[in-house]
Write an enzyme that holds these catalytic residues in place. Structure first.
Site, PDB file in Angstrom:
ATOM      1  N   PRO A   2       0.832  -1.208   0.000  1.00 13.58           N
ATOM      2  CA  PRO A   2       0.000   0.000   0.000  1.00 13.58           C
ATOM      3  C   PRO A   2       0.867   1.258   0.000  1.00 13.58           C
ATOM      4  O   PRO A   2       1.786   1.385   0.807  1.00 13.58           O
ATOM      5  CB  PRO A   2      -0.792  -0.130   1.307  1.00 13.58           C
ATOM      6  CG  PRO A   2      -0.807  -1.590   1.590  1.00 13.58           C
ATOM      7  CD  PRO A   2       0.510  -2.100   1.113  1.00 13.58           C
ATOM      8  N   GLU A   3       0.596   2.160  -0.948  1.00 12.63           N
ATOM      9  CA  GLU A   3       1.333   3.413  -1.028  1.00 12.63           C
ATOM     10  C   GLU A   3       0.448   4.543  -0.505  1.00 12.63           C
ATOM     11  O   GLU A   3      -0.629   4.309   0.032  1.00 12.63           O
ATOM     12  CB  GLU A   3       1.797   3.649  -2.465  1.00 12.63           C
ATOM     13  CG  GLU A   3       2.767   2.573  -2.954  1.00 12.63           C
ATOM     14  CD  GLU A   3       3.355   2.863  -4.317  1.00 12.63           C
ATOM     15  OE1 GLU A   3       3.255   4.011  -4.799  1.00 12.63           O
ATOM     16  OE2 GLU A   3       3.923   1.941  -4.926  1.00 12.63           O
TER      17      GLU A   3
END
Length: 270
Positions: A2-3
């Site tokens: 997840p960014e």
């Protein structure tokens, strides 16, 4: 992993359900993530009211009167709002039970983190080194130009350094460089102020659109409601080695930068 857009999507998804609510119970099923979860967490936070949830880079900061709890989703983590009494599955490691729902932390690879930062969270080694947020006014072309003028490393690695700008991960760095027409292998000190301005605008536009789309779901990510993000449907180059460039139809190529695969168009990106 997840960014920033995925973490922001999670923040926006869970906040309306639990902010201003009181934690009734914390269930720790697995204490060892990237670092051990503090064993005293239940005694610290049970009966405490969650004041707000902020995001710094890829970290979520849950603020209480007595201090701040940091949650990092790691490689495969997610946070979901569930009904009270929802049976846990294999990788559901932590439950925060509130008055009307529970916040569940799931992490198959257990590379995330849940850490107590106390009353001075910004002094934590995880937060104190961070550069400006990419969607803030502090993130500018002048900043990149100044920080990059003596750096010979590839620009993609440069903009992924957390001390330079926070939260620009592999997916969005790849897409922003394509949008800006800049090769990921060009040296950071070989980019003009004008081209950095184009890159900054591209990063802001890409991240803003990704947040609107709920992030990018490639493997494990889901938002706070359990639904995937849809930005992957608009990706132009990430993960598309060998496919035709959407602008010039030249086959996309790839190169390894810091052990990450970087896809780009050698014709459009210089």
């Amino acid at each position: 992993m997840p960014e920033l857009p995925e973490v922001e999507t999670s923040r926006r998804g869970i906040s309306p359900h639990i902010v201003k609510q009181t934690i009734k119970k914390i269930i720790l099923r697995h204490h060892q993530l990237r670092w051990p979860i503090p064993k005293e967490l239940p005694s610290l936070l049970e009966k405490q009211t969650l004041l707000t949830i902020d995001r710094r880079a890829k970290y979520l900061l849950l603020r209480f009167e007595i201090g701040t709890l940091l949650i990092h989703l790691g490689m495969s983590g997610n946070l979901r709002i569930c009904e009270l009494g929802t049976a846990p599955q294999k990788h559901d490691h932590v439950d925060f039970e509130f008055e009307n729902c529970l916040l569940r932390y799931t992490d198959p690879r257990r590379f995330g983190a849940i850490l107590w930062l106390g009353k001075e969270p910004e002094e934590s080694p995880l937060l104190s080194i961070l550069g400006p947020e990419p969607l803030s006014d502090e993130f500018t072309a002048a900043l990149l130009y100044e920080l990059g003028k003596n750096r010979k490393l590839p620009v993609k690695q440069f903009i992924m350094e957390q001390k330079v700008v926070t939260g620009v991960g592999n997916i969005y760095a790849t897409e922003a460089l394509f949008k800006a027409g800049i090769s990921p292998v060009r040296a950071a000190n070989n980019i003009s102020l004008k081209r950095y301005q184009i890159l900054v605008e591209a990063i802001k536009e890409i991240l803003t659109e990704a947040i609107k789309q709920g992030g990018t779901t490639l493997k494990d990510f889901v938002g706070g409601d359990g639904k995937p993000g849809y930005f992957q449907q608009t990706l132009h180059v990430y993960g598309k080695t060998g496919e035709l460039c959407p602008s010039c139809e030249t086959p996309l190529t790839s190169v390894k930068l810091a052990a990450r695969n970087s896809v780009y168009c050698a014709n459009c990106q210089r």
